[in-house]
Write a protein that holds these residues in place. Structure first.
Motif, PDB file in Angstrom:
ATOM      1  N   ASN A   1      55.192  28.576  53.587  1.00  0.00           N
ATOM      2  CA  ASN A   1      54.669  27.220  53.775  1.00  0.00           C
ATOM      3  C   ASN A   1      53.903  26.814  52.528  1.00  0.00           C
ATOM      4  O   ASN A   1      52.936  27.475  52.152  1.00  0.00           O
TER       5      ASN A   1
ATOM      6  N   PRO B   1      51.977  23.579  50.393  1.00  0.00           N
ATOM      7  CA  PRO B   1      51.523  22.193  50.306  1.00  0.00           C
ATOM      8  C   PRO B   1      52.073  21.581  49.023  1.00  0.00           C
ATOM      9  O   PRO B   1      52.010  22.207  47.959  1.00  0.00           O
TER      10      PRO B   1
ATOM     11  N   ARG C   1      52.652  17.870  46.524  1.00  0.00           N
ATOM     12  CA  ARG C   1      52.153  16.524  46.209  1.00  0.00           C
ATOM     13  C   ARG C   1      53.222  15.457  46.418  1.00  0.00           C
ATOM     14  O   ARG C   1      52.932  14.348  46.826  1.00  0.00           O
TER      15      ARG C   1
ATOM     16  N   GLN D   1      56.837  14.080  56.621  1.00  0.00           N
ATOM     17  CA  GLN D   1      55.733  14.854  56.059  1.00  0.00           C
ATOM     18  C   GLN D   1      56.100  16.309  55.769  1.00  0.00           C
ATOM     19  O   GLN D   1      55.265  17.069  55.299  1.00  0.00           O
ATOM     20  N   SER D   2      57.329  16.695  56.074  1.00  0.00           N
ATOM     21  CA  SER D   2      57.717  18.081  55.830  1.00  0.00           C
ATOM     22  C   SER D   2      59.227  18.196  55.666  1.00  0.00           C
ATOM     23  O   SER D   2      59.987  17.404  56.220  1.00  0.00           O
TER      24      SER D   2
ATOM     25  N   LEU E   1      55.275  20.974  52.807  1.00  0.00           N
ATOM     26  CA  LEU E   1      54.399  20.156  53.646  1.00  0.00           C
ATOM     27  C   LEU E   1      53.531  19.263  52.761  1.00  0.00           C
ATOM     28  O   LEU E   1      52.936  19.746  51.787  1.00  0.00           O
ATOM     29  N   THR E   2      53.474  17.969  53.089  1.00  0.00           N
ATOM     30  CA  THR E   2      52.538  17.104  52.377  1.00  0.00           C
ATOM     31  C   THR E   2      51.140  17.685  52.567  1.00  0.00           C
ATOM     32  O   THR E   2      50.889  18.454  53.500  1.00  0.00           O
ATOM     33  N   HIS E   3      50.230  17.338  51.684  1.00  0.00           N
ATOM     34  CA  HIS E   3      48.869  17.844  51.815  1.00  0.00           C
ATOM     35  C   HIS E   3      48.284  17.471  53.178  1.00  0.00           C
ATOM     36  O   HIS E   3      47.567  18.270  53.787  1.00  0.00           O
TER      37      HIS E   3
ATOM     38  N   ARG F   1      49.882  17.031  56.070  1.00  0.00           N
ATOM     39  CA  ARG F   1      50.454  17.897  57.111  1.00  0.00           C
ATOM     40  C   ARG F   1      49.941  19.320  56.975  1.00  0.00           C
ATOM     41  O   ARG F   1      49.598  19.971  57.952  1.00  0.00           O
ATOM     42  N   TYR F   2      49.889  19.831  55.753  1.00  0.00           N
ATOM     43  CA  TYR F   2      49.412  21.189  55.517  1.00  0.00           C
ATOM     44  C   TYR F   2      47.979  21.340  56.046  1.00  0.00           C
ATOM     45  O   TYR F   2      47.633  22.358  56.645  1.00  0.00           O
TER      46      TYR F   2
ATOM     47  N   ILE G   1      42.951  23.111  49.763  1.00  0.00           N
ATOM     48  CA  ILE G   1      44.224  23.407  49.113  1.00  0.00           C
ATOM     49  C   ILE G   1      43.943  23.693  47.647  1.00  0.00           C
ATOM     50  O   ILE G   1      43.337  22.878  46.955  1.00  0.00           O
TER      51      ILE G   1
ATOM     52  N   ASP H   1      54.752  21.727  41.854  1.00  0.00           N
ATOM     53  CA  ASP H   1      53.345  21.897  42.216  1.00  0.00           C
ATOM     54  C   ASP H   1      52.701  23.110  41.567  1.00  0.00           C
ATOM     55  O   ASP H   1      51.523  23.381  41.795  1.00  0.00           O
TER      56      ASP H   1
END
Length: 140
Positions: free
Chosen positions: A8, A10, A12, A36-37, A51-53, A55-56, A64, A119
């Motif tokens: 999983n 996170p 951007r 979002q994922s 996962l978007t920040h 959602r994470y 994060i 990322d």
């Protein structure tokens, strides 16, 4: 049932990260993907959950980190040949990754290069001689 692992991460920019992981060899699993994922399967047993920040943050109260500044993990995935190492890294770099943030490693029986995703997460793409992987000693 086959045991699976899901990494999983996170991210951007979900679309840019999805494109990178498709270039790395993943296929989108729409069953576990939404706005979002995205779930990308690297094999029948390995999935990467992007996962978007936002959602994470629903799964942890910890901040994060920035994978471009600190290292927390080094992920590795194997491919079928030395040539596949190079072509996988090249494809992933063309899809927004940064090739070779770590030095190339060539031990004869094992060859690896690394690729950094958008990322900052670093993946080692490696090939190992099947004889060595099965427990035999390398030739030479």
């Amino acid at each position: 049932m086959t045991r699976m692992i899901f990494v999983n991460l996170p991210v951007r920019n979900l679309a840019a990260s999805r494109d990178f992981y498709i270039a790395l060899g993943g296929t989108v699993n729409p069953q576990f993907s939404d706005e979002q994922s995205n779930c990308l399967l690297l094999s029948e047993a390995i999935g990467v959950m992007l996962l978007t920040h936002e959602r994470y943050g629903q799964f942890t109260s910890r901040p994060i980190g920035d994978a471009r500044r600190e290292t927390q993990t080094l992920l590795a995935i194997n491919v079928d040949s030395r040539a596949d190492v190079d072509s996988t890294v090249d494809r992933a770099a063309s899809a927004g990754g940064r090739a070779d943030p770590n030095p190339l490693q060539d031990h004869g029986f094992m060859y690896s290069r690394s690729i950094e995703d958008p990322d900052g997460y670093v993946w080692e793409v490696f090939w190992m001689d099947p004889a060595v992987a099965s427990g035999e000693k390398p030739a030479g």
